[in-house]
Design a protein around this motif. Sequence first.
Motif, PDB file in Angstrom:
ATOM      1  N   ILE A  87      53.459  -2.822   3.849  1.00  0.00           N
ATOM      2  CA  ILE A  87      53.803  -1.859   4.900  1.00  0.00           C
ATOM      3  C   ILE A  87      52.687  -0.836   5.063  1.00  0.00           C
ATOM      4  CG2 ILE A  87      55.391  -0.013   5.556  1.00  0.00           C
ATOM      5  CD1 ILE A  87      57.660  -1.614   4.342  1.00  0.00           C
ATOM      6  N   GLY A  88      52.134  -0.373   3.940  1.00  0.00           N
ATOM      7  CA  GLY A  88      51.057   0.602   4.005  1.00  0.00           C
ATOM      8  C   GLY A  88      49.852   0.079   4.766  1.00  0.00           C
ATOM      9  N   ALA A  89      49.519  -1.192   4.546  1.00  0.00           N
ATOM     10  CA  ALA A  89      48.373  -1.785   5.242  1.00  0.00           C
ATOM     11  C   ALA A  89      48.608  -1.837   6.743  1.00  0.00           C
ATOM     12  CB  ALA A  89      48.113  -3.189   4.700  1.00  0.00           C
ATOM     13  N   MET A  90      49.839  -2.116   7.158  1.00  0.00           N
ATOM     14  CA  MET A  90      50.142  -2.156   8.586  1.00  0.00           C
ATOM     15  C   MET A  90      50.109  -0.756   9.193  1.00  0.00           C
ATOM     16  SD  MET A  90      50.467  -5.248   9.547  1.00  0.00           S
ATOM     17  CE  MET A  90      50.488  -6.818   8.685  1.00  0.00           C
ATOM     18  N   ALA A  91      50.670   0.210   8.488  1.00  0.00           N
ATOM     19  CA  ALA A  91      50.695   1.581   9.002  1.00  0.00           C
ATOM     20  C   ALA A  91      49.286   2.150   9.145  1.00  0.00           C
ATOM     21  CB  ALA A  91      51.536   2.468   8.087  1.00  0.00           C
ATOM     22  N   GLN A  92      48.365   1.681   8.295  1.00  0.00           N
ATOM     23  CA  GLN A  92      46.988   2.160   8.351  1.00  0.00           C
ATOM     24  C   GLN A  92      46.141   1.419   9.378  1.00  0.00           C
ATOM     25  OE1 GLN A  92      45.537   1.954   4.301  1.00  0.00           O
ATOM     26  NE2 GLN A  92      47.262   3.180   3.561  1.00  0.00           N
ATOM     27  N   ASP A  93      46.629   0.282   9.844  1.00  0.00           N
ATOM     28  CA  ASP A  93      45.898  -0.499  10.848  1.00  0.00           C
ATOM     29  C   ASP A  93      46.889  -0.956  11.912  1.00  0.00           C
ATOM     30  OD1 ASP A  93      44.326  -2.172  12.363  1.00  0.00           O
ATOM     31  OD2 ASP A  93      43.561  -3.352  10.683  1.00  0.00           O
ATOM     32  N   ARG A  94      47.247  -0.021  12.803  1.00  0.00           N
ATOM     33  CA  ARG A  94      48.287  -0.305  13.784  1.00  0.00           C
ATOM     34  C   ARG A  94      47.856  -1.359  14.800  1.00  0.00           C
ATOM     35  NH1 ARG A  94      52.618   3.480  13.401  1.00  0.00           N
ATOM     36  NH2 ARG A  94      52.076   4.928  11.731  1.00  0.00           N
ATOM     37  N   ASP A  95      46.565  -1.463  15.052  1.00  0.00           N
ATOM     38  CA  ASP A  95      46.112  -2.519  15.961  1.00  0.00           C
ATOM     39  C   ASP A  95      46.461  -3.892  15.392  1.00  0.00           C
ATOM     40  OD1 ASP A  95      45.116  -0.699  17.762  1.00  0.00           O
ATOM     41  OD2 ASP A  95      43.044  -0.840  17.046  1.00  0.00           O
ATOM     42  N   ARG A  96      46.265  -4.078  14.095  1.00  0.00           N
ATOM     43  CA  ARG A  96      46.610  -5.355  13.472  1.00  0.00           C
ATOM     44  C   ARG A  96      48.119  -5.548  13.441  1.00  0.00           C
ATOM     45  NH1 ARG A  96      46.370  -7.455   7.506  1.00  0.00           N
ATOM     46  NH2 ARG A  96      46.359  -5.246   7.011  1.00  0.00           N
ATOM     47  N   TRP A  97      48.839  -4.496  13.094  1.00  0.00           N
ATOM     48  CA  TRP A  97      50.303  -4.545  13.035  1.00  0.00           C
ATOM     49  C   TRP A  97      50.871  -4.983  14.391  1.00  0.00           C
ATOM     50  CZ3 TRP A  97      53.555   0.537  11.980  1.00  0.00           C
ATOM     51  CH2 TRP A  97      54.922   0.228  11.973  1.00  0.00           C
ATOM     52  N   LEU A  98      50.501  -4.251  15.433  1.00  0.00           N
ATOM     53  CA  LEU A  98      51.063  -4.544  16.749  1.00  0.00           C
ATOM     54  C   LEU A  98      50.454  -5.805  17.346  1.00  0.00           C
ATOM     55  CD1 LEU A  98      51.305  -0.889  18.025  1.00  0.00           C
ATOM     56  CD2 LEU A  98      53.107  -2.325  17.087  1.00  0.00           C
ATOM     57  N   GLY A  99      49.234  -6.148  16.937  1.00  0.00           N
ATOM     58  CA  GLY A  99      48.655  -7.415  17.360  1.00  0.00           C
ATOM     59  C   GLY A  99      49.460  -8.594  16.845  1.00  0.00           C
TER      60      GLY A  99
END
Length: 248
Positions: A87-99
């Motif tokens: 979760i931390g990795a996604m929150a820190q890289d929202r472009d990747r998360w939402l991608g």
Amino acid sequence: MTRTVGRDVEYQHEGTRMLGLAMAPRGGSAGDSRAAAVLLIHDAFGISEEMIGNATRLAAAGHPVFLADVWGERAMPASVTEIGPLIGAMAQDRDRWLGRVAAAHAALDAQPEFTGRPLALLGYCFGGSSALEYLRTGAAVAGVAAVHPGLDLLDQDWSTPGSGSVLLMIGADDPMATPPLRHRLEEHLSSAGLDHQFHLYSGTTHAFTSPKAAASPEPEVFAHNARSAARAWAATTGFLAELSAPAS
């Protein structure tokens, strides 16, 4: 209830193999072809039996479902210690998360069962946060339903919101969706002109739909609540029925 059929769907995001699951009513028994399709976004435990069960129940009720793989490679964290870094990795890289959410949306669009139907996003816990973030950044869908989302994960820039009605189902005592966080989100939704409703369940904390939380070591933080889980399911299916109704 209608019988269902499912199949794995492989897709890619930035070189990572994602393995989603398409679940639909079997054969010609799907019923109303306007029944809303669902992009289901898993909780922190990935595409677990619990999430597959939710997809199956929705498909049996006539709603084609695409279960997204946000972690990639259909990873299923086994413990809370594995979940935090993901979760931390996604929150820190929202472009990747939402991608990754957008990649699942694109994979859904390529499946024939979903053609011509209104689309709802449905997310649990981290998946609920994902659905709201996707809406915040421009997703145009018929509706978004978020079940015990972590509102503490949301960004506050709603300058380019998408469209769709919003249903929030939250435990009144959820430390990840406190009254100030709920109020802030309500202000954003109102400012964006988005139709929305909040369902608050008393005596309920985080992750209340998950049987994994039945023996919670921290019930003040997360705990299963069967009554609230049943109410949230009824609210979700009612919301999908509303989205499926022909425009008046």
